[in-house]
Design a protein around this motif. Sequence first.
Motif, PDB file in Angstrom:
ATOM      1  N   ALA A 103     101.452  41.355  43.276  1.00 47.44           N
ATOM      2  CA  ALA A 103     101.844  40.998  44.641  1.00 47.44           C
ATOM      3  C   ALA A 103     102.112  39.503  44.724  1.00 47.44           C
ATOM      4  O   ALA A 103     101.598  38.711  43.927  1.00 47.44           O
ATOM      5  CB  ALA A 103     100.738  41.395  45.614  1.00 47.44           C
ATOM      6  N   GLN A 104     102.925  39.111  45.683  1.00 48.91           N
ATOM      7  CA  GLN A 104     103.197  37.695  45.890  1.00 48.91           C
ATOM      8  C   GLN A 104     101.917  36.981  46.307  1.00 48.91           C
ATOM      9  O   GLN A 104     101.134  37.503  47.109  1.00 48.91           O
ATOM     10  CB  GLN A 104     104.271  37.510  46.957  1.00 48.91           C
ATOM     11  N   ASP A 105     101.718  35.803  45.740  1.00 49.36           N
ATOM     12  CA  ASP A 105     100.513  35.037  46.034  1.00 49.36           C
ATOM     13  C   ASP A 105     100.900  33.567  46.187  1.00 49.36           C
ATOM     14  O   ASP A 105     100.987  32.828  45.206  1.00 49.36           O
ATOM     15  CB  ASP A 105      99.494  35.198  44.906  1.00 49.36           C
ATOM     16  N   PRO A 106     101.160  33.127  47.414  1.00 50.63           N
ATOM     17  CA  PRO A 106     101.598  31.744  47.625  1.00 50.63           C
ATOM     18  C   PRO A 106     100.539  30.714  47.246  1.00 50.63           C
ATOM     19  O   PRO A 106     100.851  29.534  47.077  1.00 50.63           O
ATOM     20  CB  PRO A 106     101.902  31.694  49.132  1.00 50.63           C
ATOM     21  N   LEU A 156      88.258  40.154  48.302  1.00 53.35           N
ATOM     22  CA  LEU A 156      87.876  41.415  47.680  1.00 53.35           C
ATOM     23  C   LEU A 156      88.659  41.585  46.387  1.00 53.35           C
ATOM     24  O   LEU A 156      89.891  41.589  46.395  1.00 53.35           O
ATOM     25  CB  LEU A 156      88.168  42.577  48.639  1.00 53.35           C
ATOM     26  N   LEU A 157      87.953  41.694  45.259  1.00 61.65           N
ATOM     27  CA  LEU A 157      88.587  41.784  43.948  1.00 61.65           C
ATOM     28  C   LEU A 157      88.129  43.023  43.202  1.00 61.65           C
ATOM     29  O   LEU A 157      87.033  43.541  43.440  1.00 61.65           O
ATOM     30  CB  LEU A 157      88.226  40.553  43.101  1.00 61.65           C
ATOM     31  N   SER A 158      88.957  43.472  42.283  1.00 64.01           N
ATOM     32  CA  SER A 158      88.534  44.503  41.342  1.00 64.01           C
ATOM     33  C   SER A 158      87.791  43.832  40.198  1.00 64.01           C
ATOM     34  O   SER A 158      87.899  42.622  39.987  1.00 64.01           O
ATOM     35  CB  SER A 158      89.751  45.260  40.802  1.00 64.01           C
ATOM     36  N   THR A 159      87.026  44.605  39.450  1.00 58.48           N
ATOM     37  CA  THR A 159      86.375  44.075  38.263  1.00 58.48           C
ATOM     38  C   THR A 159      87.420  43.836  37.174  1.00 58.48           C
ATOM     39  O   THR A 159      88.474  44.470  37.172  1.00 58.48           O
ATOM     40  CB  THR A 159      85.288  45.048  37.760  1.00 58.48           C
ATOM     41  N   THR A 160      87.160  42.897  36.252  1.00 54.14           N
ATOM     42  CA  THR A 160      88.135  42.596  35.209  1.00 54.14           C
ATOM     43  C   THR A 160      87.455  42.371  33.862  1.00 54.14           C
ATOM     44  O   THR A 160      86.302  41.935  33.796  1.00 54.14           O
ATOM     45  CB  THR A 160      88.958  41.326  35.525  1.00 54.14           C
ATOM     46  N   TYR A 161      88.219  42.647  32.808  1.00 53.69           N
ATOM     47  CA  TYR A 161      87.800  42.382  31.436  1.00 53.69           C
ATOM     48  C   TYR A 161      88.457  41.075  31.000  1.00 53.69           C
ATOM     49  O   TYR A 161      89.653  41.033  30.782  1.00 53.69           O
ATOM     50  CB  TYR A 161      88.243  43.542  30.534  1.00 53.69           C
ATOM     51  N   PHE A 162      87.676  39.983  30.912  1.00 54.63           N
ATOM     52  CA  PHE A 162      88.231  38.656  30.645  1.00 54.63           C
ATOM     53  C   PHE A 162      89.487  38.460  31.501  1.00 54.63           C
ATOM     54  O   PHE A 162      90.593  38.260  30.998  1.00 54.63           O
ATOM     55  CB  PHE A 162      88.552  38.477  29.157  1.00 54.63           C
ATOM     56  N   GLY A 163      89.279  38.539  32.798  1.00 53.02           N
ATOM     57  CA  GLY A 163      90.372  38.562  33.765  1.00 53.02           C
ATOM     58  C   GLY A 163      91.334  37.399  33.662  1.00 53.02           C
ATOM     59  O   GLY A 163      91.067  36.392  33.004  1.00 53.02           O
ATOM     60  N   PRO A 164      92.478  37.500  34.325  1.00 50.74           N
ATOM     61  CA  PRO A 164      93.509  36.468  34.250  1.00 50.74           C
ATOM     62  C   PRO A 164      93.104  35.202  34.999  1.00 50.74           C
ATOM     63  O   PRO A 164      92.173  35.204  35.813  1.00 50.74           O
ATOM     64  CB  PRO A 164      94.720  37.133  34.902  1.00 50.74           C
ATOM     65  N   VAL A 165      93.830  34.142  34.751  1.00 51.73           N
ATOM     66  CA  VAL A 165      93.559  32.858  35.386  1.00 51.73           C
ATOM     67  C   VAL A 165      93.576  33.000  36.900  1.00 51.73           C
ATOM     68  O   VAL A 165      92.724  32.430  37.599  1.00 51.73           O
ATOM     69  CB  VAL A 165      94.589  31.810  34.920  1.00 51.73           C
ATOM     70  N   GLN A 166      94.504  33.765  37.441  1.00 51.37           N
ATOM     71  CA  GLN A 166      94.611  33.958  38.888  1.00 51.37           C
ATOM     72  C   GLN A 166      93.315  34.529  39.462  1.00 51.37           C
ATOM     73  O   GLN A 166      92.862  34.114  40.537  1.00 51.37           O
ATOM     74  CB  GLN A 166      95.786  34.888  39.200  1.00 51.37           C
ATOM     75  N   TRP A 167      92.724  35.489  38.769  1.00 47.49           N
ATOM     76  CA  TRP A 167      91.481  36.118  39.231  1.00 47.49           C
ATOM     77  C   TRP A 167      90.369  35.086  39.321  1.00 47.49           C
ATOM     78  O   TRP A 167      89.621  35.028  40.304  1.00 47.49           O
ATOM     79  CB  TRP A 167      91.104  37.244  38.267  1.00 47.49           C
ATOM     80  N   TYR A 168      90.282  34.236  38.305  1.00 50.37           N
ATOM     81  CA  TYR A 168      89.231  33.213  38.307  1.00 50.37           C
ATOM     82  C   TYR A 168      89.529  32.088  39.300  1.00 50.37           C
ATOM     83  O   TYR A 168      88.601  31.449  39.806  1.00 50.37           O
ATOM     84  CB  TYR A 168      89.016  32.668  36.897  1.00 50.37           C
ATOM     85  N   GLN A 169      90.798  31.877  39.605  1.00 53.05           N
ATOM     86  CA  GLN A 169      91.122  30.919  40.653  1.00 53.05           C
ATOM     87  C   GLN A 169      90.566  31.404  41.987  1.00 53.05           C
ATOM     88  O   GLN A 169      89.992  30.627  42.762  1.00 53.05           O
ATOM     89  CB  GLN A 169      92.643  30.728  40.767  1.00 53.05           C
ATOM     90  N   LYS A 170      90.728  32.705  42.265  1.00 56.56           N
ATOM     91  CA  LYS A 170      90.196  33.265  43.511  1.00 56.56           C
ATOM     92  C   LYS A 170      88.678  33.187  43.522  1.00 56.56           C
ATOM     93  O   LYS A 170      88.056  32.898  44.555  1.00 56.56           O
ATOM     94  CB  LYS A 170      90.648  34.721  43.683  1.00 56.56           C
ATOM     95  N   LEU A 171      88.092  33.462  42.381  1.00 58.67           N
ATOM     96  CA  LEU A 171      86.642  33.402  42.260  1.00 58.67           C
ATOM     97  C   LEU A 171      86.133  32.001  42.590  1.00 58.67           C
ATOM     98  O   LEU A 171      85.131  31.830  43.291  1.00 58.67           O
ATOM     99  CB  LEU A 171      86.246  33.783  40.826  1.00 58.67           C
TER     100      LEU A 171
END
Length: 231
Positions: free
Chosen positions: A190-193, A4-19
């Motif tokens: 938040a921590q993200d291993p 579950l993610l929030s929407t992003t404006y040209f989101g960070p690398v981490q967001w796209y990794q989850k995607l």
Amino acid sequence: MTTLLSTTYFGPVQWYQKLYRSEEVQIEGWESFQKQTYRNRCLIATTNGVQALTVPVERNHGDSPHDLRDAAITGTVPMIRSVRISDHGNWRHLHWNALQSAYGESPFFEYYQDDIYPFFEKRWTFLLDFNEEIRQKICELIDIQPKVGYTKDYVQNHGDSPHDLRDAAITGTVPMIHDLREGIRPKHPAQDPDFTPKPYYQVYQQKHGFLANLSILDLLFNLGPESIFYL
């Protein structure tokens, strides 16, 4: 597992990794808008260090946490799906100039600029629609095909630690959802291993060192087609 993610404006690398890595992603469309988050902000690397680019939005209510909480309870604040983009401050021109200045000398800026420029030329009414068009284009350029949907109503918070997720799977009390709506944020993430940023080439790396988890544009302009392998 669904992420579950929030929407992003040209989101960070981490967001796209989850995607990219998640079996399925749900993007929250019914939460209250929050300032100073990736929902309408991205971070880029410039000659002076990290710079935030923020999309102004139209809001007719107070900005304090108290106001936001009361507004969410009373229903006077539009949910993220109803937040409108403002034309204040000629921001489109400023953002594009900032990207040209920051990445004009990067290996792949010239290659991708015609794909990215329309987002600073055309006008969208709603932030969520604008962000979704960006997401689709970035996925096309990186060559990933994630399974993405939008929530039909607000998803209540629940534990998402490994312990909570294991217990939930055993008891069947809640669906297996990894809630990162508040975990991926510019300040105090938040921590993200599962996300350990490894250095890649950046234009100003000799000056500032490697700057981790910037906008996906930083990865795209510097690594180009190799971006998918980094994710």
